[in-house]
Design a protein around this motif. Structure first.
Motif, mmCIF file in Angstrom:
data_model
loop_
_atom_site.group_PDB
_atom_site.id
_atom_site.type_symbol
_atom_site.label_atom_id
_atom_site.label_comp_id
_atom_site.label_asym_id
_atom_site.label_seq_id
_atom_site.Cartn_x
_atom_site.Cartn_y
_atom_site.Cartn_z
ATOM 1 N N ASP A 270 -5.320 11.083 -5.280
ATOM 2 C CA ASP A 270 -4.089 11.604 -5.330
ATOM 3 C C ASP A 270 -3.682 11.914 -4.287
ATOM 4 O O ASP A 270 -4.203 12.425 -3.414
ATOM 5 C CB ASP A 270 -3.866 12.925 -6.477
ATOM 6 C CG ASP A 270 -2.587 12.699 -7.193
ATOM 7 O OD1 ASP A 270 -1.609 11.803 -6.786
ATOM 8 O OD2 ASP A 270 -2.445 13.404 -7.951
ATOM 9 N N ARG A 271 -2.257 12.033 -3.990
ATOM 10 C CA ARG A 271 -1.619 12.370 -2.702
ATOM 11 C C ARG A 271 -1.823 13.870 -2.166
ATOM 12 O O ARG A 271 -2.162 14.776 -2.830
ATOM 13 C CB ARG A 271 -0.066 12.408 -2.754
ATOM 14 C CG ARG A 271 0.582 12.971 -3.818
ATOM 15 C CD ARG A 271 1.973 13.140 -3.748
ATOM 16 N NE ARG A 271 2.798 11.820 -3.749
ATOM 17 C CZ ARG A 271 3.204 11.161 -2.802
ATOM 18 N NH1 ARG A 271 3.416 12.077 -1.564
ATOM 19 N NH2 ARG A 271 3.756 10.267 -2.686
ATOM 20 N N LYS A 272 -2.028 13.827 -0.982
ATOM 21 C CA LYS A 272 -2.256 15.289 -0.387
ATOM 22 C C LYS A 272 -1.094 16.081 0.035
ATOM 23 O O LYS A 272 -0.882 17.081 -0.021
ATOM 24 C CB LYS A 272 -3.276 14.974 0.733
ATOM 25 C CG LYS A 272 -4.647 14.702 0.479
ATOM 26 C CD LYS A 272 -5.761 14.422 1.513
ATOM 27 C CE LYS A 272 -6.977 13.662 1.177
ATOM 28 N NZ LYS A 272 -6.755 12.178 1.243
ATOM 29 N N ILE B 289 0.838 -1.112 0.004
ATOM 30 C CA ILE B 289 0.108 -0.026 0.119
ATOM 31 C C ILE B 289 0.817 1.224 -0.177
ATOM 32 O O ILE B 289 1.852 1.333 0.641
ATOM 33 C CB ILE B 289 -0.888 -0.156 1.218
ATOM 34 C CG1 ILE B 289 -2.069 0.846 1.352
ATOM 35 C CG2 ILE B 289 -0.047 -0.226 2.510
ATOM 36 C CD1 ILE B 289 -3.126 0.885 2.060
ATOM 37 N N ASP B 290 0.382 2.250 -0.752
ATOM 38 C CA ASP B 290 1.388 3.730 -0.809
ATOM 39 C C ASP B 290 1.111 4.448 0.516
ATOM 40 O O ASP B 290 0.027 4.111 1.412
ATOM 41 C CB ASP B 290 0.752 4.526 -1.841
ATOM 42 C CG ASP B 290 1.274 3.931 -3.235
ATOM 43 O OD1 ASP B 290 1.929 3.193 -3.395
ATOM 44 O OD2 ASP B 290 0.993 4.603 -4.192
ATOM 45 N N ALA B 291 2.045 5.078 0.832
ATOM 46 C CA ALA B 291 2.098 5.919 1.989
ATOM 47 C C ALA B 291 1.161 7.165 2.210
ATOM 48 O O ALA B 291 0.694 7.738 3.113
ATOM 49 C CB ALA B 291 3.441 6.411 2.411
ATOM 50 N N ASP B 292 0.797 7.634 0.910
ATOM 51 C CA ASP B 292 0.259 8.825 0.754
ATOM 52 C C ASP B 292 -1.331 8.780 0.604
ATOM 53 O O ASP B 292 -1.827 9.401 0.322
ATOM 54 C CB ASP B 292 0.758 9.261 -0.434
ATOM 55 C CG ASP B 292 0.509 8.721 -1.875
ATOM 56 O OD1 ASP B 292 -0.176 7.661 -1.686
ATOM 57 O OD2 ASP B 292 0.814 9.045 -2.910
ATOM 58 N N PHE B 293 -1.843 7.758 0.881
ATOM 59 C CA PHE B 293 -3.384 7.732 1.396
ATOM 60 C C PHE B 293 -3.984 7.535 -0.294
ATOM 61 O O PHE B 293 -5.508 7.833 -0.576
ATOM 62 C CB PHE B 293 -4.108 8.749 2.037
ATOM 63 C CG PHE B 293 -3.879 8.415 3.529
ATOM 64 C CD1 PHE B 293 -4.595 7.749 4.250
ATOM 65 C CD2 PHE B 293 -2.858 9.053 4.277
ATOM 66 C CE1 PHE B 293 -4.702 7.272 5.448
ATOM 67 C CE2 PHE B 293 -2.649 8.778 5.473
ATOM 68 C CZ PHE B 293 -3.509 8.004 6.193
ATOM 69 N N SER B 294 -3.296 7.181 -1.223
ATOM 70 C CA SER B 294 -3.877 7.095 -2.582
ATOM 71 C C SER B 294 -4.588 5.623 -2.486
ATOM 72 O O SER B 294 -5.685 5.636 -3.264
ATOM 73 C CB SER B 294 -2.889 6.986 -3.668
ATOM 74 O OG SER B 294 -2.111 7.889 -3.740
ATOM 75 N N HIS B 295 -4.409 4.777 -1.614
ATOM 76 C CA HIS B 295 -5.183 3.625 -1.493
ATOM 77 C C HIS B 295 -5.892 3.499 -0.055
ATOM 78 O O HIS B 295 -5.061 3.650 0.837
ATOM 79 C CB HIS B 295 -4.118 2.470 -1.489
ATOM 80 C CG HIS B 295 -2.993 2.414 -2.778
ATOM 81 N ND1 HIS B 295 -1.954 1.927 -2.492
ATOM 82 C CD2 HIS B 295 -3.530 2.775 -4.039
ATOM 83 C CE1 HIS B 295 -1.212 2.067 -3.916
ATOM 84 N NE2 HIS B 295 -2.086 2.508 -4.928
HETATM 85 MG MG LIG Z 1 0.734 8.453 -4.827
#
Ligand SMILES: [Mg+2]
Ligand SMILES: Nc1nc2c(ncn2[C@@H]2O[C@H](COP(=O)(O)OP(=O)(O)O)[C@@H](O)[C@H]2O)c(=O)[nH]1
Length: 388
Positions: free
Chosen positions: A205-207, A95-101
């Protein structure tokens, strides 16, 4: 440290100080809500911000959180594979760290694995999935990448997803060549698996922080697709190869159907005195029956650990029959519209029609008539810890 967990959530990071604490917290709360005993493995490529410090602080308090800092050969895919090697469980989720997932979907992935699937892909492109806040350029690039990937893995709607779960046994001995962003493609191409399932999700998308997509990554991706194709030809025993095998069998059976059709038409018209159109209808039906039998016992013969979704052969036949009739209509529709509206020479229209219908027919039948599912294991075979 050596506890065996039910799942390892791998979070690759590079400069994620704004997100890392919240994502760890969110993953942990999805563990406790669902009662899954999971570990979190952050794999970092020497972030230049506070990411590493933050995770080290958290892991002092949370026994299930660990960080690996890699010093060489930096890259997202390499980090994920390093995570596979260091995980303390038989099931990995990336899982990505940027809350995309969305981390709250982790239990859904877990359930799909418990049903017997070996790979579970978070998909933006099945019903219920989507993409939020993406500029047009990125959407187009992603659709291009996805389209290319689907040629290799027609069963998977989002073969380049960064959100997926995979059983250890799939990747354990796979000769993965991790590079670029699309590690899932590499796993699908070189890992050993029969059964896959997809979970819809909305990609946001990343915040915080910024994205690292570049032209270099796109070129690497194309190279990776070619590499997987070459691997499939060399090894002749992966899912891509099996798909090609099915497709060529299907083609071969289709040709046998033409022979049956022509033979029956000739015999019925010449020797049984049928009017040729009546004879043709009978000949078409005979070729459909012929094709069904061969496809059922040969082309789509399920591997050992899978069984047909439609258990009754009669139901599979009905489905094949309907798809075949629809194919005839589509073929006529294409012939008619290309020739009558666009003025294309009718033999060329017919050829285009046959090609379109062939692939349409293959994919619809593959995913509808001969859809496969993991064997129902029966209650005795499921151990109590499967329920956790
Ligand atoms: Mg991302
Ligand atoms: N370990 C590691 N993680 C990376 C690297 N590049 C990106 N990431 C992480 O991989 C995830 C996805 O990266 P991101 O830049 O958001 O990709 P995008 O969403 O496709 O734009 C994030 O958690 C990043 O922190 C890298 O080179 N090494």
């Amino acid at each position: 440290m050596n506890t065996e967990y039910g799942i390892t959530v791998i979070i690759p990071t590079f400069n994620e100080e704004n997100n890392i604490a919240s994502i760890i917290h969110a993953v942990n709360s999805s563990f406790s809500k669902s009662g899954i005993s999971g570990e979190i493995l952050v794999v970092d490529d020497e972030s230049r911000d506070e990411t590493i410090e933050i995770v080290r602080n958290i892991s002092r308090k949370c026994g299930n959180v660990r960080i690996i800092v890699r010093h060489e050969d930096h890259g997202l895919s390499q980090s994920v594979v390093e995570g596979f090697k260091q995980a303390n469980s038989e099931l990995f989720l990336v899982i990505d760290a940027d809350f995309s997932h969305p981390p709250e979907l982790i239990p859904r992935f877990y359930e799909e694995i418990k049903k017997g699937h070996e790979v579970v892909v978070g998909s933006r492109y099945i019903r219920g999935g989507g993409i939020r806040q993406w500029p047009l350029k990125r959407r187009v690039l992603s659709l291009g990448a996805t389209g290319l990937g689907r040629i290799l893995f027609p069963e998977v709607t989002d073969p380049v997803s960064g959100f997926f779960a995979v059983k250890k046994e799939v990747v354990e001995r796979a000769p993965l060549k991790p590079r670029g962003y699309k590690i899932l493609m590499e796993i699908l191409g070189k890992g050993r698996w029969d059964s896959i399932s997809e979970v819809p999700f909305t990609f946001s998308d990343r915040k915080g922080g910024e994205s690292k997509l570049s032209l270099k990554i796109i070129l690497e991706y194309i190279e990776q697709v070619l590499n997987i194709t070459k691997y499939s030809i060399d090894v002749r025993d992966n899912s891509v190869w099996n798909e090609w095998k099915r497709l060529s069998r299907f083609c071969f059976v289709g040709l046998s159907g033409i022979a049956v059709n022509m033979g029956a038409l000739y015999l019925l018209t010449e020797y049984s005195g049928f009017y040729f159109l009546t004879a043709s209808a009978v000949a078409i039906e005979l070729s459909i029956i012929n094709n069904f039998i061969w496809n059922d016992i040969w082309t789509f013969k399920p591997p050992e650990n899978l069984s047909p979704h439609r258990e009754s052969r009669f139901h599979r036949f009905l489905s094949f029959q309907c798809v075949s009739i629809a194919s005839l209509l589509i073929n006529m529709g294409i012939l008619y519209s290309l020739t009558d509206f666009l003025g294309v020479y009718y033999m060329i229209s017919n050829f285009i029609g046959i090609l379109v219908v062939f692939f349409w027919n293959y994919f619809v039948n593959r995913n509808l008539t001969w859809k496969l599912q993991p064997f129902d294991r029966g209650c005795e075979e499921i151990s109590p810890e499967d329920f956790n």
